[in-house]
Enzyme design. Structure first.
Site, PDB file in Angstrom:
ATOM      1  N   HIS A   6     -43.735  43.760 151.647  1.00 31.23           N
ATOM      2  CA  HIS A   6     -43.281  43.864 152.844  1.00 31.23           C
ATOM      3  C   HIS A   6     -41.484  44.083 152.663  1.00 31.23           C
ATOM      4  O   HIS A   6     -40.889  43.210 152.973  1.00 31.23           O
ATOM      5  CB  HIS A   6     -43.233  42.301 153.511  1.00 31.23           C
TER       6      HIS A   6
ATOM      7  N   GLU B 121     -47.059  39.695 145.841  1.00 28.87           N
ATOM      8  CA  GLU B 121     -46.023  39.971 146.709  1.00 28.87           C
ATOM      9  C   GLU B 121     -46.424  38.863 148.036  1.00 28.87           C
ATOM     10  O   GLU B 121     -47.256  38.452 148.127  1.00 28.87           O
ATOM     11  CB  GLU B 121     -46.066  41.347 147.257  1.00 28.87           C
TER      12      GLU B 121
ATOM     13  N   SER C 119     -51.039  43.004 152.819  1.00 25.75           N
ATOM     14  CA  SER C 119     -50.762  42.020 153.299  1.00 25.75           C
ATOM     15  C   SER C 119     -52.155  41.250 153.216  1.00 25.75           C
ATOM     16  O   SER C 119     -52.855  41.148 152.409  1.00 25.75           O
ATOM     17  CB  SER C 119     -50.026  42.162 154.533  1.00 25.75           C
TER      18      SER C 119
END
Length: 306
Positions: A277, A207, A109
């Protein structure tokens, strides 16, 4: 590339919060996971700090990161959570310290910014995977995600196939290259900086979470106009955990957005990877050689530790 040393039972690992604040009870639930693997856990000095959406000042978060790399007793460094803040530290990181004391560095992330800056400046292989407080602490933490931490104890060649999740081919082909990337919004935020993502000849992993199709469209357009899609060896599309588009607002589907940007690329493109995620979250080393094959529907990744 610099490959970090593997870890062993009985080793000490460090946990830091280089982005947003952690919830203490979640942090300790995650720590238990590592203790059950036979590891000792050392927390960053400032891990309890809060400064708005940051886990302390830039200097405090950076000090914890530097201390873990400098500490000879700490064999690996795990991030407690993402959120926001790692890009603010990038200009002040002591990259010579990291180069001289290479260790396993793990997160995803917002940690994408650190992965990119550290790898491109020092050559250190880092790891894109679930984090201590935000993922490992959850009651539904997947067994596959837990098992993938074994790659840190033994040099392991990973093979992602449809045994993990269904995969969709956008462009057929096979390619081998260095695996790079991570969170799309963080990669876009590197553009125009000294840490701008280098995608030439690479297998690019993307992502994200919480971004509606028009936002993903805008970010992919920026990557395209910045020349980051025209020379990639291949595209690996991980999980995009999307909010439901507002009913009153017309929207393209995410597949339509991907089709627009990827269909005419001269390289293999495949989506559906449970990387990001999501549950499970398939952890991978970044900076190692990997091979993407759409005919076999596999992604084979070299070991990330020595």
């Amino acid at each position: 590339m610099i490959y970090p040393a593997r870890i062993h039972k009985g080793d000490t690992i460090g946990v830091i919060a280089p982005a947003s604040p952690v919830i203490r009870k979640e942090l300790y639930r995650g720590i238990t996971f590592f203790e059950e693997m036979g590891l000792y856990v050392k927390l960053g000095k400032h891990i309890d700090q809060e400064r708005g959406y940051l886990a302390g000042t830039d200097q405090e978060r950076l000090a914890d990161m530097h201390a873990m790399f400098a500490d000879p007793s700490v064999k690996a460094i795990f991030c407690a959570r993402g959120g926001y803040g790692t890009g603010r530290m990038a200009a002040e990181i002591d990259y010579d310290l990291i180069r001289k004391h290479p260790k396993i560095f793990w997160g995803y992330s917002d940690i994408t910014y650190l992965h990119t800056a550290i790898r491109q400046t020092t050559g250190l292989v880092t790891f894109h995977g679930p984090m201590v407080a935000s993922d490992i602490a959850k009651a539904d933490f997947a067994e596959l995600s837990a098992n993938l931490f074994e790659q840190l104890f033994f040099p392991t060649k990973l093979c992602y196939s449809e045994a993990v999740s269904p995969l969709q081919v956008f462009v057929p082909g096979e390619a081998t290259g260095e695996l790079v990337g991570g969170n799309l919004s963080l990669l876009v935020s590197t553009l125009g900086t000294p840490h701008e993502i280098d995608t030439e000849g690479k297998l690019l992993l993307l992502e994200d979470i919480g971004e509606e199709p028009y936002r993903v469209d805008a970010m992919l357009n920026q990557l395209k106009l910045a020349g980051k899609l025209c020379h990639v060896a291949g595209m690996i599309i991980g999980d995009f955990a999307l909010p439901t588009p507002k009913k009153e607002k017309p929207s393209l589907s995410l597949d339509q957005v991907f089709q627009h940007y990827f269909a005419e690329l001269n390289c293999p493109v495949m989506s559906g990877f449970k990387i990001g995620h999501c549950t499970p979250n398939f952890s991978v080393p970044l900076g190692v050689k990997a091979t993407l094959s759409t005919s076999k529907k596999t992604l084979v990744i070299n070991a990330g530790v020595k």
